[in-house]
Motif scaffolding. Sequence first.
Motif, PDB file in Angstrom:
ATOM      1  N   UNK A   1     -25.068  12.886 -19.876  1.00 51.53           N
ATOM      2  CA  UNK A   1     -25.748  12.632 -18.605  1.00 51.53           C
ATOM      3  C   UNK A   1     -25.770  13.928 -17.791  1.00 51.53           C
ATOM      4  N   UNK A   2     -26.972  14.353 -17.406  1.00 49.39           N
ATOM      5  CA  UNK A   2     -27.124  15.545 -16.561  1.00 49.39           C
ATOM      6  C   UNK A   2     -27.014  15.102 -15.104  1.00 49.39           C
ATOM      7  N   UNK A   3     -26.055  15.659 -14.378  1.00 47.46           N
ATOM      8  CA  UNK A   3     -25.796  15.232 -13.001  1.00 47.46           C
ATOM      9  C   UNK A   3     -25.905  16.438 -12.070  1.00 47.46           C
ATOM     10  N   UNK A   4     -26.746  16.300 -11.033  1.00 48.61           N
ATOM     11  CA  UNK A   4     -26.898  17.394 -10.056  1.00 48.61           C
ATOM     12  C   UNK A   4     -26.687  16.904  -8.625  1.00 48.61           C
ATOM     13  N   UNK A   5     -25.917  15.788  -8.475  1.00 48.76           N
ATOM     14  CA  UNK A   5     -25.588  15.250  -7.157  1.00 48.76           C
ATOM     15  C   UNK A   5     -24.108  14.907  -7.127  1.00 48.76           C
TER      16      UNK A   5
ATOM     17  N   UNK B   1     -30.762  23.167 -20.028  1.00 52.95           N
ATOM     18  CA  UNK B   1     -31.130  23.536 -21.397  1.00 52.95           C
ATOM     19  C   UNK B   1     -30.076  23.016 -22.377  1.00 52.95           C
ATOM     20  N   UNK B   2     -28.803  23.207 -22.033  1.00 57.66           N
ATOM     21  CA  UNK B   2     -27.722  22.707 -22.886  1.00 57.66           C
ATOM     22  C   UNK B   2     -27.811  21.192 -23.011  1.00 57.66           C
ATOM     23  N   UNK B   3     -28.117  20.515 -21.914  1.00 58.79           N
ATOM     24  CA  UNK B   3     -28.249  19.056 -21.921  1.00 58.79           C
ATOM     25  C   UNK B   3     -29.325  18.605 -22.910  1.00 58.79           C
ATOM     26  N   UNK B   4     -30.498  19.237 -22.845  1.00 63.68           N
ATOM     27  CA  UNK B   4     -31.569  18.862 -23.767  1.00 63.68           C
ATOM     28  C   UNK B   4     -31.221  19.212 -25.209  1.00 63.68           C
ATOM     29  N   UNK B   5     -30.535  20.331 -25.411  1.00 64.89           N
ATOM     30  CA  UNK B   5     -30.158  20.720 -26.766  1.00 64.89           C
ATOM     31  C   UNK B   5     -29.147  19.725 -27.352  1.00 64.89           C
ATOM     32  N   UNK B   6     -28.147  19.335 -26.561  1.00 63.68           N
ATOM     33  CA  UNK B   6     -27.121  18.422 -27.051  1.00 63.68           C
ATOM     34  C   UNK B   6     -27.694  17.053 -27.421  1.00 63.68           C
ATOM     35  N   UNK B   7     -28.823  16.686 -26.807  1.00 61.92           N
ATOM     36  CA  UNK B   7     -29.443  15.394 -27.121  1.00 61.92           C
ATOM     37  C   UNK B   7     -30.016  15.354 -28.533  1.00 61.92           C
TER      38      UNK B   7
ATOM     39  N   UNK C   1     -38.795  22.892 -18.995  1.00 63.60           N
ATOM     40  CA  UNK C   1     -40.037  22.408 -18.382  1.00 63.60           C
ATOM     41  C   UNK C   1     -40.748  21.414 -19.294  1.00 63.60           C
ATOM     42  N   UNK C   2     -40.836  21.719 -20.593  1.00 59.58           N
ATOM     43  CA  UNK C   2     -41.523  20.818 -21.530  1.00 59.58           C
ATOM     44  C   UNK C   2     -40.752  19.522 -21.729  1.00 59.58           C
ATOM     45  N   UNK C   3     -39.431  19.625 -21.787  1.00 58.23           N
ATOM     46  CA  UNK C   3     -38.622  18.411 -21.986  1.00 58.23           C
ATOM     47  C   UNK C   3     -38.639  17.522 -20.751  1.00 58.23           C
ATOM     48  N   UNK C   4     -38.729  18.127 -19.567  1.00 58.32           N
ATOM     49  CA  UNK C   4     -38.808  17.324 -18.338  1.00 58.32           C
ATOM     50  C   UNK C   4     -40.106  16.510 -18.299  1.00 58.32           C
ATOM     51  N   UNK C   5     -41.186  17.077 -18.822  1.00 61.17           N
ATOM     52  CA  UNK C   5     -42.446  16.325 -18.899  1.00 61.17           C
ATOM     53  C   UNK C   5     -42.272  15.087 -19.778  1.00 61.17           C
TER      54      UNK C   5
ATOM     55  N   UNK D   1     -42.584  10.958 -18.944  1.00 55.33           N
ATOM     56  CA  UNK D   1     -43.310   9.954 -19.738  1.00 55.33           C
ATOM     57  C   UNK D   1     -42.393   8.784 -20.088  1.00 55.33           C
ATOM     58  N   UNK D   2     -41.158   9.096 -20.446  1.00 54.68           N
ATOM     59  CA  UNK D   2     -40.193   8.044 -20.799  1.00 54.68           C
ATOM     60  C   UNK D   2     -39.887   7.153 -19.607  1.00 54.68           C
ATOM     61  N   UNK D   3     -39.767   7.760 -18.450  1.00 55.94           N
ATOM     62  CA  UNK D   3     -39.480   6.983 -17.243  1.00 55.94           C
ATOM     63  C   UNK D   3     -40.618   6.021 -16.946  1.00 55.94           C
ATOM     64  N   UNK D   4     -41.858   6.495 -17.101  1.00 57.42           N
ATOM     65  CA  UNK D   4     -43.022   5.618 -16.903  1.00 57.42           C
ATOM     66  C   UNK D   4     -43.018   4.478 -17.916  1.00 57.42           C
ATOM     67  N   UNK D   5     -42.629   4.795 -19.149  1.00 58.28           N
ATOM     68  CA  UNK D   5     -42.573   3.765 -20.191  1.00 58.28           C
ATOM     69  C   UNK D   5     -41.524   2.715 -19.855  1.00 58.28           C
ATOM     70  N   UNK D   6     -40.380   3.146 -19.339  1.00 58.72           N
ATOM     71  CA  UNK D   6     -39.331   2.199 -18.949  1.00 58.72           C
ATOM     72  C   UNK D   6     -39.820   1.271 -17.839  1.00 58.72           C
ATOM     73  N   UNK D   7     -40.571   1.830 -16.888  1.00 60.65           N
ATOM     74  CA  UNK D   7     -41.122   1.011 -15.803  1.00 60.65           C
ATOM     75  C   UNK D   7     -42.130  -0.002 -16.346  1.00 60.65           C
ATOM     76  N   UNK D   8     -42.936   0.423 -17.328  1.00 59.24           N
ATOM     77  CA  UNK D   8     -43.910  -0.481 -17.949  1.00 59.24           C
ATOM     78  C   UNK D   8     -43.195  -1.652 -18.628  1.00 59.24           C
ATOM     79  N   UNK D   9     -42.090  -1.344 -19.330  1.00 59.26           N
ATOM     80  CA  UNK D   9     -41.324  -2.393 -20.010  1.00 59.26           C
ATOM     81  C   UNK D   9     -40.770  -3.391 -18.999  1.00 59.26           C
TER      82      UNK D   9
END
Length: 957
Positions: free
Chosen positions: A672-676, A699-705, A740-744, A748-756
């Motif tokens: 989990x990436x936490x910035x708060x 970057x490390x967060x996306x790589x570890x995934x 930047x590319x992974x955040x895009x 998309x995933x967040x929108x998909x979760x809302x659709x579900x």
Amino acid sequence: GTDTYQTMQDRLQRLHHDGMKEFMKEEIFYVSDDYVKNVLKTSLGENREQLEKELNDTITKLKFYTNNDFAFKDVHNKTLFYQNGKILVEMVELFQNYKIVDSKNLQLLGDMFEQLLNKGFKQNEGQFFTPVPITSFIWKCLPLEKIIFDGEKNEIRYPKVIDYACGAGHFLTEGFGEINKTIENLNLKPKSGWERGCIYGIEKDYRLARVSKISLFMHGADEGNIVFGDGLDNHENEITIKNGMFDILVANPPYSVSAFKNHLELKNNSFEILDYISKDGKEIETLFVERIAQLLKPKGIAAVILPSSILSNSSATYIKAREVILKNFALHSIVQLGSKTFGATGTNTVVLYLEKNDEPPVKSLAAKDSVSAIFSSDDLQVAADKEVFEKYCAHIQVEKEDYIKFLKDARKNADCSAYKNHNYFGMYFSDFVQSLEFKTAQKQDEKQKLNSEKNGNADANVNENTRKAFYRFARKTEEDKIYYFSLCKNQKVLVVTAPNDNAEQEKFLGYSWSNRKGDEGIKPKYEKTEEKCGLLYNKDDEENTVSRYVKDSFLGIYRSEGKLQKYLSVCALPDMLDFSRAVFDKAIKTNAKSKSAETEIKSRFKTKSLEQILLPVEGKLTKIEQKQIMQEGKFPVVTQESEKFISGYTNEENCVTDLPLIVFGDHSCTFKYVDFPFVRGADGTQLLKTNQKEILTKFLYFYLQTIHIYNSEKYERHFKYLRTMNIPLPPLEVQKSVVAECEKLDFECENAKNEIENCKNQIEEIMANVQGEKKRLGEIALYATKRIAYSEIRAEDYVSTDNMLQKCEGVKIYDGVPNIESVIEYQKDDILVSNIRPYLRKIWLSDRSGGCSPDVLVFRNSDQKKLDSKFLYLSLCRDSFFDFMMSGRKGIKMPRGDKNTIPNFFVSVPPISEQKKIVAKISELEQKISAAKAVIAACPERKSAVLKSWLEQAVFQ
């Protein structure tokens, strides 16, 4: 002239007599029409008309007016003879336009015998008919050119072939044809009569032995050898069959024959496995596995159809059968066939493609020597032993030094308590303290302690017997594991899995089955099944067929890419065996995953281990217990929980503020990436902080995934594996582009979760507003309780509460080997509900047949005309149903629904037309959910592709 019933039957009897004598070498009693006249003339020297007439009348009655080989109904007088004669004429007319001595009509013969055997014979004998497309497929998988053609001598070697349970002879006739084709493809002509010393079949049933011989004759292999006898025995009469004699073995042996041991009479052979089978045992197929090893020469190959339970059943007999395979063969390929493969049985089967080890030297003896060396010496001198040890340690993820320490401790009988919490040897300690060996050793130690105290030497050899017993306990299994690891360490296996869906199975197989009266049997989807049959084989597109992939595996080429990719996987054989448990049963898992803990991304940039790039987190590191987490509060609480990003809230002021960072779930393997500012959960959270000038935290967060962590599916601490993994360190500009590319993609995933979530709310609203007659569940659906043997289902069709998914998400493939003999049968469109912890909402509308544990309730629609099964499933997929189950629960820690109460749940049942409209609406919403889930499911792979494109190919923008 014109036939009468009598002259026609006489001619048939004469042809039967002549054919059996010439081709089967059997005498059949036959009385010719002129028999009486010739006898009287010979004995009395003159005609006796009245005596001759009387005797002819008597012989006619005996010959025609009684039951015989051509009686289709009981015949015991003249009237019944004429009735039977009418049927016999119709049968002759049915066949008179066909030339049966022709391989193109083999399927006709097969369909005939399938119907004959379906009447009960083969079920009693544990046999079932092999469809011709499958016998053809199996032969097309074999590397015949490699076996037949001797390149050094530039000549043909005719292989010795055996089917030790040949039935109607289909494998033998198909093999004869395929070998001839292979020779012709080499621009050579097959030698006439080559089958005389090369084609062998054994069949225990006399009728089928005769059928096999006739079948060989009809296919031009009339000098092939058929032995009427037991395929488990050696034979040395007119036809010799003995061990180590054959180059190729193909067979579909009998299985699951109850109490067969009581009737087994072996004269010239013996089996090690036989000692492990009880008098009432039915696992005869395990003996046929051992028989393969006996009959084949070194480098001989086998293709054998067996029930899928041969790979997973944990009883001693099946374990021994798998040991035979691992000791004696290279397992090149496993083809898992679906339930639609065989017309008369729904049993799930596998085809094992084996090659016997090239010996001497004996591979199994070399493996024993390696085990002995490893357990007797700290300094391995032989390179082969050293390789086995190092590869084994790497495979089980234990440092060599740790393992050497264990070996030394075992030899010294050192204190074993340190292994209680060891990440690997701890499993032996846990099992040991539950064992009889532990209890026995403890009693011995207590007795020894009392004797020592009496002698004034209380501290001597404390727990000596317990320590010895522990090391014996662990060592026995470890020796077994290393032995089999040594045998299979370099082996790969191609696994082919047929689809579950019935329609997809038919496409895969290239045929279907018909039970329609007058049109029974196999129904090929192609005119020329000898050239093309589904995805199994295709003369015009050989590269994209299952048979080509399997054949390549015999040549050392293991592939899983291409058009058939979704049916194929290539596994390392050690990954298919479970070395992670204290019990080593050699179960062969066809859904094995690699043990590698490294990502597949090969970075072109320099790397460092994770522990080298982590910095200490500064400030407050407060943890709070689960019971302290609230629904509302000042600061969010982040735990290792995988289902929720934020698990709750707290008013605790001392929160983590050294941000951003990554929270790693040590047990759950979540990132989990936490910035708060947040407070972390007390159990199993690791905080990962980096130097932002060297590597961006995100970057490390996306790589570890993208990585796979060893043993991530098991409950243990995983940071010890994670910290040693290598992390790429590209320039910061590259890291920013990746982020930047992974955040895009995350957007998309967040929108998909809302659709579900939106679609699920609509489904709930539709079902909440259903209007209809209120009916008790017990009125419209009954419990299915029929038990069947576990061996009758495929391992992947087993359902327990463990592989049912929460929140109505269906089921996943069962990962393990259930220690059970029988299961509750379920059918397509049954509704399966987990009765343990109903609040987890585990429910599934079955899309196939299979079996489940008794803790899973099976509801079967009572009337398909009045109730749509999908509608009923949707009615039960609601909180109200699971709340009702919980209201009548039994037990507290492990609550179960009350089977007597659950049928009292009320369901609103509108007319069937309205049900179908509701199902149609919801199906549209489910399609949207599936599409959204596909977006989410594809996200990790798409992120991995982004990382690969930047780290491997260096795509700069």
